[in-house]
Design a protein around this motif. Sequence first.
Motif, mmCIF file in Angstrom:
data_model
loop_
_atom_site.group_PDB
_atom_site.id
_atom_site.type_symbol
_atom_site.label_atom_id
_atom_site.label_comp_id
_atom_site.label_asym_id
_atom_site.label_seq_id
_atom_site.Cartn_x
_atom_site.Cartn_y
_atom_site.Cartn_z
ATOM 1 N N TYR A 49 0.858 -1.189 0.000
ATOM 2 C CA TYR A 49 0.000 0.000 0.000
ATOM 3 C C TYR A 49 0.893 1.237 0.000
ATOM 4 O O TYR A 49 1.740 1.406 0.874
ATOM 5 N N ASP A 50 0.683 2.097 -0.976
ATOM 6 C CA ASP A 50 1.557 3.257 -1.165
ATOM 7 C C ASP A 50 1.138 4.395 -0.235
ATOM 8 O O ASP A 50 0.625 5.427 -0.658
ATOM 9 N N HIS B 101 7.185 2.046 4.144
ATOM 10 C CA HIS B 101 7.164 0.597 3.979
ATOM 11 C C HIS B 101 8.589 0.116 3.763
ATOM 12 O O HIS B 101 9.493 0.884 3.439
ATOM 13 N N CYS C 77 6.978 -0.437 -3.804
ATOM 14 C CA CYS C 77 5.604 -0.296 -4.296
ATOM 15 C C CYS C 77 5.653 -0.105 -5.805
ATOM 16 O O CYS C 77 5.669 1.013 -6.316
ATOM 17 N N THR C 78 5.694 -1.208 -6.525
ATOM 18 C CA THR C 78 5.802 -1.187 -7.978
ATOM 19 C C THR C 78 4.607 -1.913 -8.585
ATOM 20 O O THR C 78 4.005 -2.774 -7.942
ATOM 21 N N CYS D 64 1.225 -2.949 -6.304
ATOM 22 C CA CYS D 64 1.136 -1.714 -5.534
ATOM 23 C C CYS D 64 -0.272 -1.136 -5.641
ATOM 24 O O CYS D 64 -0.830 -1.050 -6.731
ATOM 25 N N GLY E 184 -1.933 2.283 -5.084
ATOM 26 C CA GLY E 184 -1.766 3.714 -4.824
ATOM 27 C C GLY E 184 -3.013 4.303 -4.196
ATOM 28 O O GLY E 184 -4.129 3.836 -4.445
ATOM 29 N N ASN F 78 2.905 -1.574 7.235
ATOM 30 C CA ASN F 78 2.262 -1.043 6.037
ATOM 31 C C ASN F 78 0.741 -1.142 6.139
ATOM 32 O O ASN F 78 0.010 -0.217 5.761
#
Length: 300
Positions: A14-15, A19, A25-26, A42, A44, A89
Motif C-alpha cells: 500500500y503506497d 514501507h 511499491c511497484t 502496488c 496507490g 504497512n
Amino acid sequence: MVRLGGILQDLVVYDVGDHLSSEPCTPFVYNETSFLSFDGGCLGMERWDALNQFFMKRGVSVAFGLNALYGRPKSEEVKHITTPWNPSNTENFIRYTRDRAYPVIAWELGNELFGDSVIGTRVPAALYAADVKKLRDIVDKLYQDEASKPSVVAPDMMKFAPSLSQSELAIFMDTLGDGVVDAVTRHIYNLGIGLYGADHMINDIRDPVVAAAEEENYKTLQSLLKEYPKTSAWVGEAGGSAIGGMEGVTDVFISAFWYLDQLGTAAKYDNQAFCRESFVGVHYALVDLDFNPNPDYYGY
C-alpha cells in the motif's frame, strides 16, 4: 458487500506512509518464474480513493483482503512461513482508510495460506493466530473512538479437510480464543478444476453425494465454532470450479443449481456471509465484460 482480495493480495504493498525497502511499491508485472507468477504489486492511494468514491456513491460496503506476507519471504520454495508478519504497512493503510471514513466493514488477513493451501506456502496455525492478534490490536486502537469498527476476518482457508484444516483450525481458534477474530472464512470450490470435462462437472452439480460431502464441511465448522460464540462463519469465496471456472458450466444456467444448494446449506449452518466469485471476468462472473448478467444470476 463487495470483497476485494484474492490470491494476489499477499503481494500488494500500500503506497502510504513508510514501507520496507525490501517491499517496493511497484506495479504488477507478469513473470511466470516468480511467486504466484507476478513481481511487484502496488495499491496507490489515488486509486483507492477513486474506488471508494465509487463504493460510497452506490452504497457498497467492502471486505478488504490484506497482505499477510508483508515482510516475509515469498517464493515457490518457501513452503512453511516461520517469520512474523510485519503489520506496519497495513496499519498505515487502515489509518488512511479510517481517516476518510471509507466503507470498509471487514479487514481480512491473508488468502489461502492456511490449512491445505493450494499455493504451496503455508502459515502455521499458532503463527497465523499471532498475526491476527496484531491485526485485532490495530483495528481496536484505530477505531476505538468510532461508533462501530470493522470486523477482523481470517484465515480464508482453502480445501477444508478434517485430516489437516480441521486440526489446524482447532489450534488456530484455541490460540486466539473467542472474539479475537469475528469471522472464520473459507473458500469453496468442491467441483474441482474441470480435469474430467464439462459433462462430468455438470453431473457433479446434480449429484447429491457431492453436495453431501461439502455439507459435512459446513457441519464440522459449525460444530467447532459452537465453542466460540462471538465468532461466526463466512463463505469468503465460492465459485464451484476453481481457477476461473469452466466455460459452458459455471457461466450458464446449470450453475444456479450449485449456487442455490450452497446458499441454502450456508444458511442452514449459520454462515453470515457468502461471497460469490466473482463480480466480473472469467467463467463464474456475475456479469460479463459487457455487464450482461450470467444466466445463473437469477438464481443467485
